[in-house]
Enzyme design. Structure first.
Site, mmCIF file in Angstrom:
data_model
loop_
_atom_site.group_PDB
_atom_site.id
_atom_site.type_symbol
_atom_site.label_atom_id
_atom_site.label_comp_id
_atom_site.label_asym_id
_atom_site.label_seq_id
_atom_site.Cartn_x
_atom_site.Cartn_y
_atom_site.Cartn_z
ATOM 1 C CG HIS A 154 61.300 60.021 53.598
ATOM 2 N ND1 HIS A 154 60.834 59.387 52.472
ATOM 3 C CD2 HIS A 154 61.499 59.047 54.518
ATOM 4 C CE1 HIS A 154 60.749 58.082 52.700
ATOM 5 N NE2 HIS A 154 61.158 57.848 53.930
ATOM 6 C CB CYS A 194 59.962 52.202 56.069
ATOM 7 S SG CYS A 194 59.725 53.890 56.678
#
Length: 683
Positions: free
Chosen positions: A65, A203
């Site tokens: 991603h 993240c």
């Protein structure tokens, strides 16, 4: 708005053998659906995210991603691999692959949808249903939430119109016996109480792992009879944990790969601090460790600072040292910019003799240009006076957080007092941060912990740093600084040109990366003690940094057929970025074709850096590009140097791209072939 996933974005027989090939196969489907505008540019962004941390999860799931400027709308593509593909998960290959694409400026509503999918991926029944899906349409309905797995336990992805979905309420299971003793004097009472944990997950991208870790911790807490509240600091925004929840918590879990925002809120609590993947893969272990630390009353002697947490856990000392130094430099740059521009304007208005003007506090004539020039010069000088203390203070802050600020500033002030200059500030910051870190590792009584950050650490840190700077390392560093200043002052001829070439190569090698920043830091460090040589260095560095984006803009204008539509659009923006001394404007081109763009950029940067030194151009401002040309020494020759480097890089890029150009299109067009895998092979 179109759906995020359609049957055309599903491949139930993904034949790719590597994660790169899998990402390409799914990305091609996005291109054909009009969701991605530049295949290679998008794949470069996916690869950059993958390089930060593997995206494989236990349970046979891969989730490559990224955010990308090449994505037109938030999109999901799903592939099912019969053979499995290695995405770096500890339990083996992944057979369920989700390619998640978010635009660089995606709104909170879209990012909330992606975060909801990330949470659902942690539920076994969801993966089971996807493995059993017979058609792409069925798989698309499962992913979008239009159809639920047989167990009916997975909620649908929320609609875009609902906006950013709040995190789930704290999971508070009923108290159960036999969970082990809690910290406290009365074990019977503790057994009846619920063990409470607060957690923060984050993240680098903030799309997937942030929410997966939150979901995994929530599920593990429910199974263990633990009450948990999770703050997800992701792309969809975040809601801060209530102060009451933090105060009532028995322990804290940080599962993060980027700095925790406002970490001081959690001070004094037993803390488990790990990377975000640990939160996804072993949440039960983390909660057990938190319970164990709370039972022992263990509070970490030292909590890693935000700058220490930057990058992967495997980063060595060299990487941390560079990050600490860049922390100080980044805070120093605004002082250099303001002070340098003010002084340059003062010279432009009042001439170089303005440095002998009396203090404007004693003499100021409203109608005299010289008085205004003196005001600018003296204000700029005051701003420059903060350079070394700010540098030292924020290096120490990067190492030891706020307790390091005062010792760092004190050490920087001592460096100024003993004429140790920029190098003295670097050493003082490292000494101050190291001293505070050492004191933090000493065990102290609980009663004194409250005054440590505001009294003990600043006091001891300042005293030790001042002692070391005044009596131990200060004099040798001052001598080294004096030698460097004299060397820069005497730069001329071939030596100056060679230095300009080297700085030009460094500025254009990684376009805003570590090597670029080292060259830039060297240049602005010279401005702390300005002389003719240091002003030449600053001019060469800025000129070389302008070359790559200007060259890419020129190349896309002169030979547009060698570039994709997206690159041509980026080229238009690169004119302004290059003129503003923003080297990062060339990054999209370098990411898509590094073997041609980077060497060509380095060649042009070397030409410009060498010519700038040959022409003896000078610059007092650390930034500004062409907008500070009137403040540059030998401005016409300076522009010639920039133009020469720009032409060199643009010519090399055109030559190298022309040599590799083929008859076919450079990226798939938005046609509808019978089988998208045909396009994958062509791409």
């Amino acid at each position: 708005m179109s759906e995020m996933i359609t049957p055309e974005l599903v491949d139930l027989d993904l034949s790719a053998e590597s994660k790169e090939a899998a990402a390409r196969a799914l990305a091609v489907r996005m291109v054909l659906s009009g969701r991605v505008t530049d295949l290679d540019g998008f794949l470069a962004d996916v690869a950059a995210r993958e390089a930060q941390m593997p995206t494989g999860l236990e349970g046979g799931i891969g989730i490559p991603h990224c955010r990308s400027a090449h994505v037109t709308a938030p999109t999901l593509a799903f592939g099912r691999s019969p053979a499995g593909i290695d995405f770096g998960a500890p339990d083996g290959p992944a057979d369920l692959i989700f390619l998640i694409a978010a635009p660089a400026g995606a709104d909170d509503a879209h990012l909330s949808i992606l975060s909801s999918l990330a949470r659902r991926l942690m539920r076994p029944e969801f993966a089971t249903a996807l493995r059993a899906a017979a058609t792409p349409a069925e798989a698309a309905r499962l992913v979008s939430g239009e159809s639920a797995p047989a167990a009916g336990a997975v909620a649908a992805i929320p609609s875009v119109d609902r906006g950013s979905a709040p995190d789930p309420a704290p999971q508070t299971p009923p108290a159960t016996a036999g969970r082990g003793p809690q910290a406290g004097p009365d074990v019977a009472d503790a057994a009846r109480e619920v063990f409470r944990v607060v957690a923060v997950t984050s993240c680098p991208t903030g799309i997937a792992h942030t929410y997966m870790a939150a979901e995994a911790l929530t599920q593990a807490a429910a199974e263990a009879g633990i009450a948990i509240s999770v703050e997800t600091q992701g792309s969809a925004g975040f809601t801060r944990l209530a102060p009451e929840a933090i105060a009532a918590a028995d322990a804290v879990v940080f599962a993060h790969d980027v700095p925790v925002r406002d970490r001081a809120r959690f001070a004094g609590k037993p803390t488990v601090d790990v990377g975000v993947k640990a939160g996804v893969n072993r949440p039960a272990e983390l909660l057990a460790e938190a319970r164990d630390k709370a039972a022992r009353g263990e509070v970490a002697d030292h909590t890693p600072t935000p700058v220490e947490r930057t990058g992967e856990e495997a980063d060595g000392y060299g990487a941390k040292l560079r990050t600490w130094l860049m922390s100080g430099v980044s805070y120093m740059v605004p002082f250099v910019a303001a002070g340098g521009l003010l002084i340059a304007l003062a010279f432009a208005i009042g001439g170089y003799e303005i440095n002998t003007a009396p203090s404007v506090a004693e003499h100021f004539a409203w109608t005299e240009a010289a008085s205004w020039a003196a005001l600018l010069f003296q204000t700029g000088g005051l701003a420059f006076g903060f350079l070394v203390p700010v540098l030292a203070g924020y290096i120490a802050y990067g190492m030891a957080d706020r307790p390091g600020l005062v010792p760092g500033f004190v050490g920087g002030a001592v460096a100024l007092t003993i004429d140790a200059g920029f190098l003295g500030g670097l050493i003082a910051g490292l000494l101050a941060g190291g001293t505070v870190l050492a004191v933090q590792r000493v065990r102290i009584p609980a009663a004194l912990r409250g005054i440590m950050p505001v009294v003990v650490l600043p006091l001891i840190g300042s005293a030790v740093t001042a002692f070391l700077m005044f009596l131990v390392v200060g004099k040798p560093v001052a001598s080294l600084q004096q030698a460097l200043t004299q060397w820069l002052s005497g730069l001329s001829g071939a030596n100056a040109i060679i230095l300009g070439v080297i700085l030009g190569l460094m500025m254009c090698f990684d376009l805003g990366g570590p090597l670029n920043k080292v060259a830039y830091a060297f240049a602005i460090g010279g401005l702390a003690t300005p002389n003719e040589g240091s002003l030449k260095v600053m001019a060469a560095v800025m000129a070389a940094g302008m070359v790559p984006p200007l060259a890419m803009a020129l190349a896309t204008t002169v030979r547009s057929r060698l570039f994709s539509k997206t690159e041509r659009d980026n080229g238009k923006a690169a004119w302004f970025l290059g003129a503003s001394f923003i080297s990062e404007g060339a990054i999209p081109f370098a990411a898509a074709d590094p073997l041609r763009v980077i060497p060509a950029s380095m060649a042009g940067g070397a030409v410009t850096g060498g010519l700038s030194m040959l022409f003896e151009c000078t610059l007092r401002a650390p930034h500004g590009g062409i907008f500070v040309i009137p403040l540059i020494g030998n401005p016409l020759l300076y522009l010639i140097a920039i133009a020469a480097g720009t032409a060199t890089t643009a010519g090399l890029v055109i030559l190298l791209k022309g040599m590799r150009r083929t008859a076919g299109p450079e990226q798939p067009q938005a046609a509808e072939p019978a089988d998208p895998r045909t396009v994958t092979a062509a791409a």
